[in-house]
Design an enzyme around this catalytic site. Structure first.
Site, PDB file in Angstrom:
ATOM      1  N   GLY A  44     103.136  58.087  28.960  1.00 30.55           N
ATOM      2  CA  GLY A  44     104.069  59.072  28.391  1.00 30.55           C
ATOM      3  C   GLY A  44     104.765  59.867  29.484  1.00 30.55           C
ATOM      4  O   GLY A  44     105.554  59.327  30.256  1.00 30.55           O
ATOM      5  N   GLY A  98     104.268  61.139  15.797  1.00 27.91           N
ATOM      6  CA  GLY A  98     105.140  60.266  16.596  1.00 27.91           C
ATOM      7  C   GLY A  98     104.429  59.611  17.773  1.00 27.91           C
ATOM      8  O   GLY A  98     105.071  59.114  18.696  1.00 27.91           O
ATOM      9  N   ASP A 112      98.299  47.786  22.924  1.00 31.21           N
ATOM     10  CA  ASP A 112      99.211  48.664  23.674  1.00 31.21           C
ATOM     11  C   ASP A 112      98.581  49.045  25.021  1.00 31.21           C
ATOM     12  O   ASP A 112      99.261  49.021  26.060  1.00 31.21           O
ATOM     13  CB  ASP A 112      99.507  49.916  22.847  1.00 31.21           C
ATOM     14  CG  ASP A 112     100.396  50.896  23.592  1.00 31.21           C
ATOM     15  OD1 ASP A 112     101.589  50.621  23.745  1.00 31.21           O
ATOM     16  OD2 ASP A 112      99.876  51.942  24.049  1.00 31.21           O
ATOM     17  N   LYS A 120      99.937  48.204  28.839  1.00 30.15           N
ATOM     18  CA  LYS A 120     100.096  49.209  29.903  1.00 30.15           C
ATOM     19  C   LYS A 120      99.267  48.832  31.125  1.00 30.15           C
ATOM     20  O   LYS A 120      99.692  49.050  32.267  1.00 30.15           O
ATOM     21  CB  LYS A 120      99.685  50.586  29.381  1.00 30.15           C
ATOM     22  CG  LYS A 120     100.687  51.145  28.378  1.00 30.15           C
ATOM     23  CD  LYS A 120     100.109  52.310  27.620  1.00 30.15           C
ATOM     24  CE  LYS A 120     101.138  52.938  26.696  1.00 30.15           C
ATOM     25  NZ  LYS A 120     100.536  53.841  25.705  1.00 30.15           N
ATOM     26  N   GLY A 149     104.499  60.737  22.442  1.00 30.40           N
ATOM     27  CA  GLY A 149     105.271  61.764  21.738  1.00 30.40           C
ATOM     28  C   GLY A 149     106.692  61.842  22.284  1.00 30.40           C
ATOM     29  O   GLY A 149     106.980  61.359  23.382  1.00 30.40           O
TER      30      GLY A 149
HETATM   31  P1  NAP Z   1     110.687  54.150  16.897  1.00 31.64           P
HETATM   32  O1  NAP Z   1     110.519  55.576  16.545  1.00 31.64           O
HETATM   33  O2  NAP Z   1     110.261  53.104  15.935  1.00 31.64           O
HETATM   34  O3  NAP Z   1     112.224  53.930  17.273  1.00 31.64           O
HETATM   35  C1  NAP Z   1     112.795  52.673  17.482  1.00 31.64           C
HETATM   36  C2  NAP Z   1     114.310  52.803  17.447  1.00 31.64           C
HETATM   37  O4  NAP Z   1     114.902  51.557  17.769  1.00 31.64           O
HETATM   38  C3  NAP Z   1     114.854  53.216  16.076  1.00 31.64           C
HETATM   39  O5  NAP Z   1     115.926  54.084  16.255  1.00 31.64           O
HETATM   40  C4  NAP Z   1     115.338  51.895  15.478  1.00 31.64           C
HETATM   41  O6  NAP Z   1     116.424  52.059  14.600  1.00 31.64           O
HETATM   42  C5  NAP Z   1     115.780  51.151  16.714  1.00 31.64           C
HETATM   43  N1  NAP Z   1     115.647  49.702  16.588  1.00 31.64           N
HETATM   44  C6  NAP Z   1     114.496  48.995  16.544  1.00 31.64           C
HETATM   45  N2  NAP Z   1     114.766  47.682  16.442  1.00 31.64           N
HETATM   46  C7  NAP Z   1     116.118  47.571  16.414  1.00 31.64           C
HETATM   47  C8  NAP Z   1     117.013  46.483  16.306  1.00 31.64           C
HETATM   48  N3  NAP Z   1     116.591  45.226  16.217  1.00 31.64           N
HETATM   49  N4  NAP Z   1     118.344  46.738  16.326  1.00 31.64           N
HETATM   50  C9  NAP Z   1     118.801  48.011  16.421  1.00 31.64           C
HETATM   51  N5  NAP Z   1     117.990  49.088  16.532  1.00 31.64           N
HETATM   52  C10 NAP Z   1     116.672  48.868  16.524  1.00 31.64           C
HETATM   53  O7  NAP Z   1     109.942  53.817  18.260  1.00 31.64           O
HETATM   54  P2  NAP Z   1     109.577  54.830  19.424  1.00 31.64           P
HETATM   55  O8  NAP Z   1     108.263  55.439  19.142  1.00 31.64           O
HETATM   56  O9  NAP Z   1     110.732  55.676  19.768  1.00 31.64           O
HETATM   57  O10 NAP Z   1     109.301  53.780  20.617  1.00 31.64           O
HETATM   58  C11 NAP Z   1     110.376  53.126  21.251  1.00 31.64           C
HETATM   59  C12 NAP Z   1     109.854  52.397  22.481  1.00 31.64           C
HETATM   60  O11 NAP Z   1     109.243  53.329  23.375  1.00 31.64           O
HETATM   61  C13 NAP Z   1     108.768  51.354  22.194  1.00 31.64           C
HETATM   62  O12 NAP Z   1     108.865  50.330  23.146  1.00 31.64           O
HETATM   63  C14 NAP Z   1     107.481  52.139  22.403  1.00 31.64           C
HETATM   64  O13 NAP Z   1     106.404  51.291  22.729  1.00 31.64           O
HETATM   65  C15 NAP Z   1     107.887  52.989  23.589  1.00 31.64           C
HETATM   66  N6  NAP Z   1     107.140  54.232  23.776  1.00 31.64           N
HETATM   67  C16 NAP Z   1     106.878  55.056  22.707  1.00 31.64           C
HETATM   68  C17 NAP Z   1     106.207  56.254  22.918  1.00 31.64           C
HETATM   69  C18 NAP Z   1     105.909  57.197  21.792  1.00 31.64           C
HETATM   70  O14 NAP Z   1     105.168  58.181  22.026  1.00 31.64           O
HETATM   71  N7  NAP Z   1     106.411  56.995  20.582  1.00 31.64           N
HETATM   72  C19 NAP Z   1     105.809  56.598  24.208  1.00 31.64           C
HETATM   73  C20 NAP Z   1     106.081  55.734  25.270  1.00 31.64           C
HETATM   74  C21 NAP Z   1     106.762  54.565  25.043  1.00 31.64           C
HETATM   75  P3  NAP Z   1     116.292  52.899  13.236  1.00 31.64           P
HETATM   76  O15 NAP Z   1     116.035  54.318  13.668  1.00 31.64           O
HETATM   77  O16 NAP Z   1     117.587  52.754  12.556  1.00 31.64           O
HETATM   78  O17 NAP Z   1     115.133  52.315  12.496  1.00 31.64           O
HETATM   79  N1  HSE Z   2     101.675  54.428  20.955  1.00 34.10           N
HETATM   80  C1  HSE Z   2     101.555  54.818  22.304  1.00 34.10           C
HETATM   81  C2  HSE Z   2     100.313  55.663  22.467  1.00 34.10           C
HETATM   82  C3  HSE Z   2     102.770  55.598  22.731  1.00 34.10           C
HETATM   83  O1  HSE Z   2      99.774  56.136  21.454  1.00 34.10           O
HETATM   84  O2  HSE Z   2      99.872  55.844  23.596  1.00 34.10           O
HETATM   85  C4  HSE Z   2     102.789  55.943  24.192  1.00 34.10           C
HETATM   86  O3  HSE Z   2     102.981  54.804  24.973  1.00 34.10           O
END
Ligand code: NAP
Ligand code: HSE
Length: 427
Positions: free
Chosen positions: A132, A185, A199, A203, A300
């Site tokens: 994160g 989130g 996941d 990492k 987050g």
């Molecule tokens: P999320 O809330 O599900 O957001 C994904 C976004 O991508 C949404 O806006 C979605 O559109 C869009 N999307 C997904 N597939 C798509 C497609 N085929 N075409 C167009 N738009 C598409 O996911 P997130 O939690 O932000 O995570 C995003 C990335 O960051 C992932 O790789 C995750 O592993 C990584 N990550 C997440 C966190 C965390 O804490 N959440 C931390 C570190 C890394 P819609 O909004 O219209 O559905």
């Molecule tokens: N889903 C992941 C976690 C988001 O809970 O650690 C951060 O990479």
């Protein structure tokens, strides 16, 4: 003006928009130009988004972003492998600077994307992919460039750590704790990636790629998640002076790289034991440096956005300074082999659900002893009968994983036990 195409605007993308807006003047001064998120690719344009987003910039057409020659940087926070891989490949070939937080994509195709970026002379930055908001990628890539890494161990999945903490400290059920993590989130779109360890394995591959200069695309990491950790395991672990944490472990061994992800008993007074809730921590062992611990919020919107926007600032400065690709060129990758899991040596926690019959304990300890697994402590909780099982918990001395697995298979197949034994490694 640095023009950005944002692929995805969910939890992380929304955080990026908020942070860029909140710190716009400061960031512009640092980059030497304002940053403008000109296009935002999403799936559902009607969905509610963060207030700071100009909705006119939303599109569902990848061509509107990838075909826009005026964009300098593509920030991918959509997740998944397809179509993210194809989008980034195209953006790299078009000479865009790239930022991604997509650890799944990096674990499966990171070396390929890095080598493609190096050939094209662009940067591929991915601080948000691990830990994160913790700057662990920079530490491995830059700050420890003069050292070699013997190993690392970390709590790298915020959702799992949040669930384990809420179950142990507050008595929540697994399901209730997961629902909270999703609402905040922290969880992946598919939360089985969090709770089944995938996941954390992704990492770990990204960390090991940098720590050991290893080309690891698609390797299979020995992975266990937290579903099998029950409240009784937390209680027994505490009785022995430990807490149960979900760890990702990498070691550089003569036989190859040891990579594993699983729940582990961690001594109560060790630093990792005190990393609770959504916090992550990565303990790195440098051969010259010795131990180094990094910790902070591991998931987050805003914590992750801090890392993503820091990458955006870096790649924007590189682009403006005419040194795009320099930071990424420094990453050197070579083929690596993985050490077999059977060679791992550790201490172990076992919980057997045994029928209270004469000779049961002798048969269990015998099955362990025959394979060289020696018991350090043993506790029986309460009293069972010949039909009602009772929990018997053991801690072993150092033993070899292959011997432990063979003994557990034999014990699990016997009619002395009511269900398969529970095993947790001690870290
Ligand atoms: P999320 O809330 O599900 O957001 C994904 C976004 O991508 C949404 O806006 C979605 O559109 C869009 N999307 C997904 N597939 C798509 C497609 N085929 N075409 C167009 N738009 C598409 O996911 P997130 O939690 O932000 O995570 C995003 C990335 O960051 C992932 O790789 C995750 O592993 C990584 N990550 C997440 C966190 C965390 O804490 N959440 C931390 C570190 C890394 P819609 O909004 O219209 O559905
Ligand atoms: N889903 C992941 C976690 C988001 O809970 O650690 C951060 O990479």
């Amino acid at each position: 003006m640095i023009k950005v195409g944002l692929l995805g605007c969910g939890t992380v993308g929304g955080g990026v928009i908020q942070l860029l807006r909140a710190n716009a003047a400061y960031i512009a001064a640092r980059v030497g130009a304002p940053i403008d998120v000109a296009r935002v690719l999403v799936r559902d344009p009607a969905k509610e988004r963060v207030a700071e987003l100009d909705r006119a910039r939303l599109t569902t057409d990848p061509e509107a972003v990838l075909g826009d020659a005026s964009l300098d940087v593509i920030v991918e926070v959509m997740g998944g492998v397809d179509p993210a891989r194809a989008h980034l490949t195209r953006a790299i070939e078009a000479g865009k600077q790239i930022v991604t937080a997509n650890k799944m994509l990096l674990a499966l195709h990171g070396s390929e994307l890095l080598e493609r970026s190096q050939k094209r002379g662009v940067d591929l930055a991915f601080e948000g992919a691990v830990g994160g908001g913790i700057p662990v990628i920079r530490v491995l890539r830059d700050a420890l460039a003069s050292d070699t890494i013997a190993g690392l161990a970390g709590i790298v999945n915020g959702t799992s750590n949040y669930i384990l903490t809420r179950m142990r400290q507050d008595g929540l059920s697994f399901e209730a704790a997961l629902a909270e993590a999703q609402q905040k989130g922290y969880a992946e779109a598919d939360p089985s990636l969090d709770v089944d360890g995938g996941d954390a394995a992704h990492k770990l591959v990204v960390l090991a790629m940098l720590a050991f200069g290893a080309r690891l695309d698609g390797v299979s990491v020995a992975t266990e998640g937290i579903r099998g950790v029950s409240p009784i395991d937390h209680a027994f672990a505490e009785r022995f002076g430990y807490l149960v944490k979900h760890l990702a472990i990498a070691k550089h061994r003569a036989a190859g790289l040891e990579l594993r992800v699983h729940p582990a008993l961690v001594a109560k007074d060790s630093p990792l034991a005190n990393i609770n809730g959504v916090l992550n921590a990565i303990s790195i062992e440098g051969r010259a440096l010795g131990p180094c611990l990094l910790s902070g919020r591991g998931a987050g919107d805003l914590p992750t956005a801090v890392s993503v926007v820091a990458d955006l600032v870096d790649v924007a400065i590189a682009k403006k300074g005419g040194v795009a690709g320099l930071a990424t060129r420094a990453i050197r990758l070579a083929p690596a082999i993985l050490a077999p899991m059977g060679d791992v040596e550790a201490r172990y926690y076992f919980r057997f659900s045994v029928y209270d019959r004469p000779g049961v304990l002798a048969r269990i300890t015998g099955a362990l002893g025959e394979r060289g697994v020696s018991i350090e402590q043993l506790v029986q909780q309460g009293r069972g009968t010949t039909d009602v099982p009772v929990d018997v918990v053991m801690l072993t001395h150092e033993a070899k994983e292959s011997a432990v697995q063979a003994a557990l298979t034999a014990i699990g197949a016997s009619d002395d036990v009511a269900k398969p034994p529970r095993m947790i490694r001690v870290h």
